[in-house]
Design an enzyme around this catalytic site. Structure first.
Site, PDB file in Angstrom:
ATOM      1  N   ASP A 376     -79.473 -58.059  11.114  1.00  0.00           N
ATOM      2  CA  ASP A 376     -80.185 -58.788  10.077  1.00  0.00           C
ATOM      3  C   ASP A 376     -81.575 -58.181   9.908  1.00  0.00           C
ATOM      4  O   ASP A 376     -82.115 -57.565  10.826  1.00  0.00           O
ATOM      5  CB  ASP A 376     -80.286 -60.263  10.473  1.00  0.00           C
ATOM      6  CG  ASP A 376     -80.977 -61.094   9.415  1.00  0.00           C
ATOM      7  OD1 ASP A 376     -80.676 -60.907   8.232  1.00  0.00           O
ATOM      8  OD2 ASP A 376     -81.833 -61.915   9.780  1.00  0.00           O
ATOM      9  N   ASP A 574     -80.580 -63.522  14.087  1.00  0.00           N
ATOM     10  CA  ASP A 574     -81.481 -64.550  14.596  1.00  0.00           C
ATOM     11  C   ASP A 574     -80.746 -65.691  15.275  1.00  0.00           C
ATOM     12  O   ASP A 574     -81.358 -66.605  15.779  1.00  0.00           O
ATOM     13  CB  ASP A 574     -82.388 -65.081  13.485  1.00  0.00           C
ATOM     14  CG  ASP A 574     -81.604 -65.757  12.356  1.00  0.00           C
ATOM     15  OD1 ASP A 574     -80.407 -66.035  12.533  1.00  0.00           O
ATOM     16  OD2 ASP A 574     -82.203 -65.992  11.294  1.00  0.00           O
TER      17      ASP A 574
END
Length: 684
Positions: A376, A574
Site C-alpha cells: 500500500d 496498514d
C-alpha cells in the site's frame, strides 16, 4: 460489574500467567515439567552420578580415579542407580506415557526405552556377577545410564532457559504500565491498582506519568510520547476524543480519559499474547522434526531388535543386549528435539527485540519463495501525514473557505489520514464547523452526510469519472501531477470544489525498495489514490509496477492474480483497509502498531511502522530457516550413520560402537545444535 472484572484480566495477572507458562515445559504430548523441578532433578541426579562414576567402570574399563570394594561397591552403585533411574528418569517416563497414550511414540519414548534397557541389564549384571557368580563377568551400564540421564536433563534445562529468555521481551512490555491509576469517583481522585480498572472508568493522567490503560480523552489536551509502545520517537498531540495507548508517556499536560481497553483488551496485552502465541505455535519444520522423531523410534526399535536377535545367534546374550542398548542410546533424538525449538526461541527473542511480531512462523519459511512484494502507498511507503496544499471552490455561491469548512465538518470524527489533513487545515484557518447528520462512509468512494438538509459527498476523481460528473480536468492533472491527493465536494450531482493534499515519502522507503530489488523481489504499489499522485511516489522510489484507484477488494484480487500467475506474494499494508489482501497473500505484513491494527489478518506485525523493518524481517527469516535446516540435518543426520555402526555392520572388520561412545556422540550433537542456534544474529 463482577463479570466485567472477570472478563478483563489485569496486566499483572497476565504476566504471572505468562511466567507460569514459561516455567512449564512440554515433556511430550501435554505432559508438563516445571522449570524448578527440572533444575532440581538435574542437580540431584548429578550428585547421585558422582559416586556412580567413581565406583562403576566405564564399559568394564577401570579408570585411575575409580575405587571398588567388592561386592559392596556394586550393591551401592545399584542402589544409587535405581534411585537415579526412578527420580531422574521420571520426566521421560511421563513424556513417554503421554506419547504412547496418543499413539505417537517419539523422543520421550526413545529416551525412556534407552534408560530402561540400560537399567534392567545393569541390575541383571549385578545379580549375575555378585550373586550367581557367572563367568565371564557381565558388564553393567550404570555409568552410561547415569551420564545419559544427566545429559538429557541438562539438555531440557538449557532448552527451557532459552525459551524463557525469549519471553523476556513480553515481560519488558508489561513493565511499561504503571502499578496504579488515578481513578475519578464522584469527582474525587483515588489511587487504585490498574488491576481494578474496567472499561468505562474515568481516570486522570498527570504530566510525565505513564498512561495506565488504553482510553479516549474526555477533557484536557497534551502531547504523548508513544516511542516505548509504537517505536515512533516524535511527540503526538492529543486532544478530546483522541485515543491513547496504555504504556505511553504523557507530556506536560494533564487530562482525563475514559478507559476503553484493560487487561486482555489492551494493546500491550495483545502484543504480549501475540509473542506468547508465536512461541507456542509450531511451524512446518517443527512438525517435521516431530515426524522424524516418530520415524526414528520405529527405525531404532526395529534395528535394535534385529541386531539383538542377530548377535544373540552369533554371539551371546551380554553382547547382544550391549549392542541393542547402544542402538537405542545412539537413536535418542535429543538433538533432533532441540534442533528447531532452540532456533525458534532465539529467533522469537531477536524478532521481539526489533519490533517484529511473528504471528505465523510458517511465514518465515516462505520468504525464500517470494518474488513479489505488493504494498500500500499511504501509511506504508508514505508517512500518511497529509497537508493541504490547495483548496478552491468551483461554484460562485461558495468561497474557498466554505468548501474547506463543509469538508472538515463532514470529516469530523474520522481518523483517515486525508480527513486529519482537512481538519488540521480548518483548525489552522479558525473555521467554525457545522453540525452534520446521517454521516457515513461510502466503501471505496468516500463519505456522505447532511448539512442543513443538503446531502454532501466527499469523493475522488475516479468516482467523478465513473459517474460522468463535470470537473476541471486540467486543474486535477496539475495537482495530481505534483503528487497531491485530490478530494472533491459533491452535492446534487454537481462538483462544488476540491481540496488537494500532499504526503511525504518515508525516508526508509527507498532503502526498502532497493533491498527488495536486490533480493529479486519485484515491488508493486497498490493504492486507492489517483494514478498521477501514485506515479509521482513510484518514480521517486523506483517502482515500475503501479496499480492506482483501487478499492479494498481490488487489492485482494490483484494479490490473487499474481498468485494465479505462479507468483509468491508478500503484501505490506496498514492492516486495516488492506486486511483482505493481507489475508490472501502468502505472507501478510501489517505495518503500523496502533490499537486498530488488524492483527488477525497478518502473519507479521511491524510495531514501529517503519517499512525498513520489512528488510529486517526478510533477513531474520532467511537466517532462521537456514539455522533450522542445519540443525534438522544434524539432529537427524548423525543417526543415519551411527545407528548402523551401533548395530555392528562393521563388526566383521573389527569396529563395534559401544554405549559410552554412543552417549558421547549424542551429547556432542546436542551441544553443536545448541551452539548453532545461539549463533543466530540479525544481519542485513
Amino acid at each position: 460489574m463482577k463479570m466485567d472484572k472477570m472478563d478483563h484480566m489485569s496486566m499483572d495477572g497476565m504476566v504471572a500467567n505468562h511466567k507460569m507458562d514459561m516455567n512449564d515445559m512440554d515433556m511430550g504430548n501435554g505432559q508438563m515439567m516445571h522449570m524448578g523441578n527440572l533444575k532440581l532433578k538435574f542437580w540431584v541426579s548429578l550428585v547421585l552420578t558422582l559416586p556412580i562414576i567413581i565406583m562403576s567402570p566405564m564399559m568394564g574399563m577401570r579408570l585411575p580415579f575409580q575405587i571398588t570394594f567388592q561386592p559392596w561397591s556394586d550393591y551401592l552403585v545399584a542402589i544409587l542407580g535405581t534411585v537415579l533411574f526412578i527420580y531422574g528418569g521420571q520426566p521421560f517416563f511421563s513424556g513417554a506415557k503421554g506419547e504412547l497414550a496418543n499413539r505417537k511414540p517419539a523422543m520421550m519414548t526413545l529416551i525412556a526405552m534407552g534408560i530402561s534397557v540400560a537399567y534392567v541389564y545393569s541390575i541383571y549384571a549385578v545379580i549375575a556377577n555378585d550373586v550367581l557368580h557367572v563367568t565371564p563377568m557381565v558388564t553393567d551400564f550404570f555409568w552410561e545410564l547415569a551420564t545419559l540421564i544427566d545429559i538429557m536433563l541438562l539438555g531440557h534445562w538449557i532448552e527451557m532457559n532459552t525459551v524463557m529468555s525469549a519471553g523476556s521481551a513480553v515481560d519488558n512490555l508489561a513493565k511499561l504500565l504503571p502499578s496504579t491509576a488515578h481513578k475519578l469517583i464522584n469527582g474525587d481522585v483515588q489511587d487504585v491498582a490498574i488491576a481494578q480498572l474496567i472499561n468505562g472508568d474515568h481516570v486522570q493522567v498527570r504530566a510525565g506519568e505513564k498512561i495506565p490503560a488504553d482510553g479516549q480523552i474526555v477533557s484536557g489536551a497534551t502531547s504523548v510520547n508513544e516511542a516505548m509502545v509504537t517505536g515512533e520517537a516524535r511527540l503526538v498531540e492529543k486532544q478530546v476524543k483522541d485515543q491513547v495507548v496504555g504504556g505511553s508517556v504523557n507530556g506536560e499536560g494533564t487530562f482525563e480519559m475514559t478507559v476503553t481497553g484493560t487487561g486482555e483488551n489492551g494493546y500491550l496485552a495483545q502484543v504480549m499474547q501475540l509473542v506468547s502465541d508465536a512461541q507456542a505455535a509450531k511451524s512446518s519444520q517443527e512438525n517435521m522434526a516431530d515426524r522424524v522423531a516418530g520415524y526414528l523410534f520405529y527405525a531404532a526399535l526395529t534395528v535394535a531388535i534385529v541386531a539383538f536377535v542377530t548377535w544373540l545367534l552369533v554371539g551371546n546374550l551380554a553382547l547382544a543386549l550391549s549392542i541393542a542398548v547402544t542402538v537405542l542410546v545412539i537413536a535418542c533424538p535429543h538433538a533432533l528435539g532441540l534442533a528447531i525449538p532452540l532456533v525458534v526461541a532465539r529467533s522469537t527473542a531477536i524478532a521481539a527485540g526489533h519490533g517484529l511480531l511473528i504471528r505465523n512462523r510458517d511465514a518465515m519459511e516462505r520468504v525464500n519463495q517470494l518474488n513479489y512484494a505488493l504494498m500500500d502507498k499511504t501509511g506504508t511507503l508514505t508517512a500518511g501525514n497529509f497537508k493541504v496544499a490547495d483548496y478552491q471552490s468551483s461554484r460562485d455561491q461558495f468561497q474557498a473557505n466554505d468548501i474547506l469548512r463543509l469538508m472538515a465538518s463532514l470529516e469530523t470524527g474520522s481518523s483517515h489520514p486525508l480527513a486529519v489533513g482537512i481538519l488540521t487545515a480548518a483548525k489552522a484557518h479558525r473555521l467554525t464547523l457545522i453540525p452534520v447528520t446521517d454521516s457515513h462512509q461510502i466503501t471505496g468512494v468516500g463519505l456522505s452526510g447532511q448539512i442543513d438538509g443538503t446531502t454532501y459527498q466527499i469523493v475522488s476523481a475516479a468516482y467523478l469519472d465513473r459517474e460522468k460528473l463535470t470537473y476541471d480536468r486540467a486543474v486535477f492533472e496539475r495537482l495530481a501531477g505534483a503528487g497531491n491527493s485530490v478530494s472533491y465536494l459533491v452535492a446534487d450531482g454537481q462538483v462544488l470544489g476540491y481540496v488537494a493534499q500532499g504526503d511525504q515519502i518515508k525516508p526508509e522507503s527507498k532503502h526498502l525498495i532497493a533491498q527488495l530489488k536486490a533480493q529479486n523481489i519485484t515491488p508493486v504499489m497498490l493504492t486507492g489514490d489517483n494514478p498521477q499522485s501514485a506515479q509521482v511516489v513510484a518514480d521517486q522510489l523506483g517502482i515500475t509496477a503501479v496499480h492506482a484507484s483501487l478499492l479494498p477488494e481490488d487489492k485482494a484480487k490483484l494479490v490473487k492474480r499474481y498468485q494465479d500467475d505462479g507468483g509468491h506474494v508478500m503484501m505490506i499494508g496498514d492492516g486495516v483497509n488492506d486486511a483482505p489482501s493481507l489475508a490472501q497473500a502468502d505472507i501478510g505484513v501489517a505495518i503500523g502498531s496502533g490499537t486498530d491494527v488488524a492483527i488477525d489478518s497478518a502473519d507479521v506485525v511491524l510495531v514501529k511502522s517503519n517499512p525498513d523493518d520489512v528488510v529486517d524481517f526478510l533477513a531474520l527469516a532467511r537466517q532462521t530457516t537456514r539455522k533450522m535446516t542445519q540443525n534438522l540435518w544434524w539432529g537427524a543426520g548423525y543417526n543415519v550413520i551411527t545407528i548402523p555402526l551401533a548395530a555392528g555392520v562393521l563388526a566383521p572388520i573389527g569396529f563395534l560402537l559401544n554405549p559410552m561412545v554412543g552417549a558421547v556422540v549424542m551429547s556432542l550433537s546436542t551441544v553443536i545444535v545448541a551452539i548453532n542456534a545461539m549463533t543466530l544474529r540479525l544481519k542485513n
